[in-house]
Design a protein around this motif. Structure first.
Motif, short mmCIF file in Angstrom:
data_model
loop_
_atom_site.label_atom_id
_atom_site.label_comp_id
_atom_site.label_asym_id
_atom_site.label_seq_id
_atom_site.Cartn_x
_atom_site.Cartn_y
_atom_site.Cartn_z
N PHE A 9 0.83 -1.19 0.00
CA PHE A 9 0.00 0.00 0.00
C PHE A 9 0.87 1.25 0.00
O PHE A 9 1.95 1.27 0.60
CB PHE A 9 -0.91 0.03 1.24
CG PHE A 9 -1.95 -1.04 1.24
CD1 PHE A 9 -3.20 -0.82 0.69
CD2 PHE A 9 -1.67 -2.30 1.76
CE1 PHE A 9 -4.17 -1.82 0.68
CE2 PHE A 9 -2.62 -3.30 1.75
CZ PHE A 9 -3.88 -3.06 1.22
N THR A 49 -6.40 8.45 0.45
CA THR A 49 -6.51 7.13 -0.19
C THR A 49 -5.26 6.29 0.06
O THR A 49 -4.14 6.78 -0.04
CB THR A 49 -6.73 7.28 -1.71
OG1 THR A 49 -7.90 8.04 -1.95
CG2 THR A 49 -6.87 5.92 -2.37
N LYS A 50 -5.47 5.02 0.38
CA LYS A 50 -4.40 4.05 0.42
C LYS A 50 -4.55 3.15 -0.81
O LYS A 50 -5.51 2.40 -0.92
CB LYS A 50 -4.46 3.20 1.69
CG LYS A 50 -3.97 3.91 2.93
CD LYS A 50 -3.76 3.03 4.15
CE LYS A 50 -4.21 1.64 4.10
NZ LYS A 50 -3.98 0.91 5.35
N PHE A 51 -3.62 3.31 -1.76
CA PHE A 51 -3.68 2.54 -2.99
C PHE A 51 -3.00 1.18 -2.79
O PHE A 51 -1.85 1.11 -2.37
CB PHE A 51 -2.97 3.29 -4.12
CG PHE A 51 -3.65 4.55 -4.57
CD1 PHE A 51 -4.64 4.52 -5.53
CD2 PHE A 51 -3.29 5.78 -4.03
CE1 PHE A 51 -5.27 5.69 -5.96
CE2 PHE A 51 -3.90 6.95 -4.45
CZ PHE A 51 -4.90 6.90 -5.42
N ALA A 52 -3.72 0.11 -3.14
CA ALA A 52 -3.15 -1.22 -3.11
C ALA A 52 -2.40 -1.47 -4.43
O ALA A 52 -2.90 -1.10 -5.50
CB ALA A 52 -4.24 -2.26 -2.93
N TYR A 53 -1.23 -2.09 -4.33
CA TYR A 53 -0.47 -2.36 -5.55
C TYR A 53 0.40 -3.59 -5.39
O TYR A 53 0.66 -4.06 -4.27
CB TYR A 53 0.39 -1.15 -5.94
CG TYR A 53 1.57 -0.88 -5.03
CD1 TYR A 53 2.84 -1.39 -5.32
CD2 TYR A 53 1.43 -0.11 -3.87
CE1 TYR A 53 3.93 -1.14 -4.49
CE2 TYR A 53 2.50 0.14 -3.03
CZ TYR A 53 3.75 -0.38 -3.35
OH TYR A 53 4.81 -0.13 -2.53
N PHE A 104 -2.19 -2.04 -9.86
CA PHE A 104 -2.75 -1.31 -8.73
C PHE A 104 -4.26 -1.21 -8.85
O PHE A 104 -4.83 -1.37 -9.93
CB PHE A 104 -2.12 0.08 -8.60
CG PHE A 104 -2.70 1.12 -9.52
CD1 PHE A 104 -3.58 2.09 -9.03
CD2 PHE A 104 -2.39 1.15 -10.87
CE1 PHE A 104 -4.12 3.06 -9.87
CE2 PHE A 104 -2.92 2.11 -11.72
CZ PHE A 104 -3.79 3.07 -11.22
N ASP A 105 -4.89 -0.96 -7.71
CA ASP A 105 -6.33 -0.68 -7.67
C ASP A 105 -6.51 0.82 -7.50
O ASP A 105 -5.95 1.41 -6.57
CB ASP A 105 -6.97 -1.39 -6.47
CG ASP A 105 -7.00 -2.90 -6.61
OD1 ASP A 105 -7.07 -3.38 -7.75
OD2 ASP A 105 -6.96 -3.60 -5.57
N SER A 118 -8.03 -1.06 -2.37
CA SER A 118 -7.73 0.35 -2.13
C SER A 118 -8.88 1.02 -1.38
O SER A 118 -10.04 0.64 -1.55
CB SER A 118 -7.49 1.10 -3.45
OG SER A 118 -6.29 0.68 -4.06
N PHE A 148 -1.55 8.12 -7.83
CA PHE A 148 -0.85 6.89 -7.45
C PHE A 148 0.57 6.86 -8.01
O PHE A 148 1.53 6.57 -7.29
CB PHE A 148 -1.62 5.67 -7.94
CG PHE A 148 -0.82 4.40 -7.89
CD1 PHE A 148 -0.58 3.78 -6.67
CD2 PHE A 148 -0.28 3.85 -9.05
CE1 PHE A 148 0.18 2.61 -6.61
CE2 PHE A 148 0.47 2.69 -9.00
CZ PHE A 148 0.70 2.07 -7.78
#
Length: 314
Positions: free
Chosen positions: A48, A54-58, A99-100, A107, A125
């Motif tokens: 993350f 926002t916390k972006f997941a990747y 990534f989401d 995310s 992001f």
């Protein structure tokens, strides 16, 4: 045209039939450390990065130097809806970043209901990851987002590979609700084949293999889209489909090298769309795959990776 939330969770434009399985990942701790090891699609850890609220997941595949390849997803899809034959294929030469976007999958945040705002999220992001220049690999809705980034943040993009692509006001895209309706009642696998592949035996056989590959990752799978996010994405795509008389002329300002790859029998985004784009983008090349449809990149994964890698490496 009105469309129910039930339809949106089918993830029409590419591969969201997988959402009917309801795969969900476990909760993950925040981790913004880039792994030094080289991971493949099946084993790359979810990380993350925070940007604003926002916390972006990747996930990062491969560990190659040079300009990274950021992947922009289609409607209804998360990091786990990509065919590993494509992502791992590109990871042999490039650092591939899945990534989401905001509100999608793992995310946090709220999913935008316009392509313009999705593009802002993607840019946020990329910059949060510390990149000042990236290559983009974008499929369907992701290709719409990529075009918007090219118009608003051109200095951020080195090259783009776009598939399942069409400009604003794409011919045929407004028929998406009808196409969705045509897939009602199908099994998850048949829905996947209906939206992404032709009716030929060869195309369907390749689609079944792709469908199986996409499900290989069983541990730490991404969270499926919520109904709210699914509806927001569909709203954004239908907004992109609205008539836009100046869309092609607008693309004439995009000087970035672009590779357009399209299945000749693409159902949601007919091949006339990238054909028109290629005539207006100053630095574009078009490749059309025969007996292939919207998910031509999955049907002909090896060819797609070679064509895309050759272009990026030029």
């Amino acid at each position: 045209m009105a469309i129910t939330t039930r339809f949106t969770t089918m993830g029409m434009l590419a591969l969201s039939a997988l959402l009917t399985f309801g795969f969900a990942s476990c909760d993950k701790d925040e981790d913004t450390t880039t792994p030094t090891a080289s991971y493949d699609h099946q084993h790359a850890p979810t990380q993350f990065v925070a940007a604003g609220d926002t916390k972006f997941a990747y996930r990062i595949l491969g560990n190659n130097e040079g300009v990274p390849l950021v992947v922009l997803a289609p409607l209804g899809s998360t990091m786990d809806d990509w065919d590993p034959a494509v992502t791992d294929g590109f990871a042999k030469k490039y650092k591939v970043i899945l990534f989401d976007n905001a509100g999608v999958g793992s995310s946090t945040g709220k999913t935008p209901s316009t392509i313009a705002d999705m593009a802002k999220g993607a840019v946020t992001f990329i910059k949060a990851m510390g990149y000042s220049r990236v290559n983009l690999l974008a499929f369907s809705m992701g290709s719409f987002v990529a075009q918007q980034i090219a118009l608003t943040e051109p200095a951020l993009i080195n090259k783009m590979v776009l598939t399942g692509v069409g400009p604003k006001g794409s011919e045929g895209l407004s028929k998406l609700p009808e196409i969705i309706g045509g897939g009602q009642g199908l099994s998850a696998e048949e829905s996947f084949l209906y939206f992404g592949f032709t009716k030929s035996e060869a195309s369907r056989a390749a689609g079944k293999l792709s469908y199986a590959r996409i499900q290989l990752r069983q541990v730490d799978r991404d969270k499926p889209l919520s109904d709210e996010s699914s509806l927001a994405e569909l709203t954004a795509v239908l907004g992109w489909a609205q008539p836009a008389p100046d869309a092609l002329k607008e693309l004439e300002s995009v000087k970035i090298p672009v590779l357009l790859i399209q299945g000749k029998e693409d159902l949601p985004v007919p091949v006339i769309n990238p054909t028109n784009m290629a005539q207006h983008l100053p630095n574009a090349r078009l490749i059309v795959y025969e007996d292939a449809a919207h998910a031509s990149l999955f049907q002909l994964a090896d060819k797609f990776v070679k064509d895309g890698s050759d272009f990026l490496g030029e």
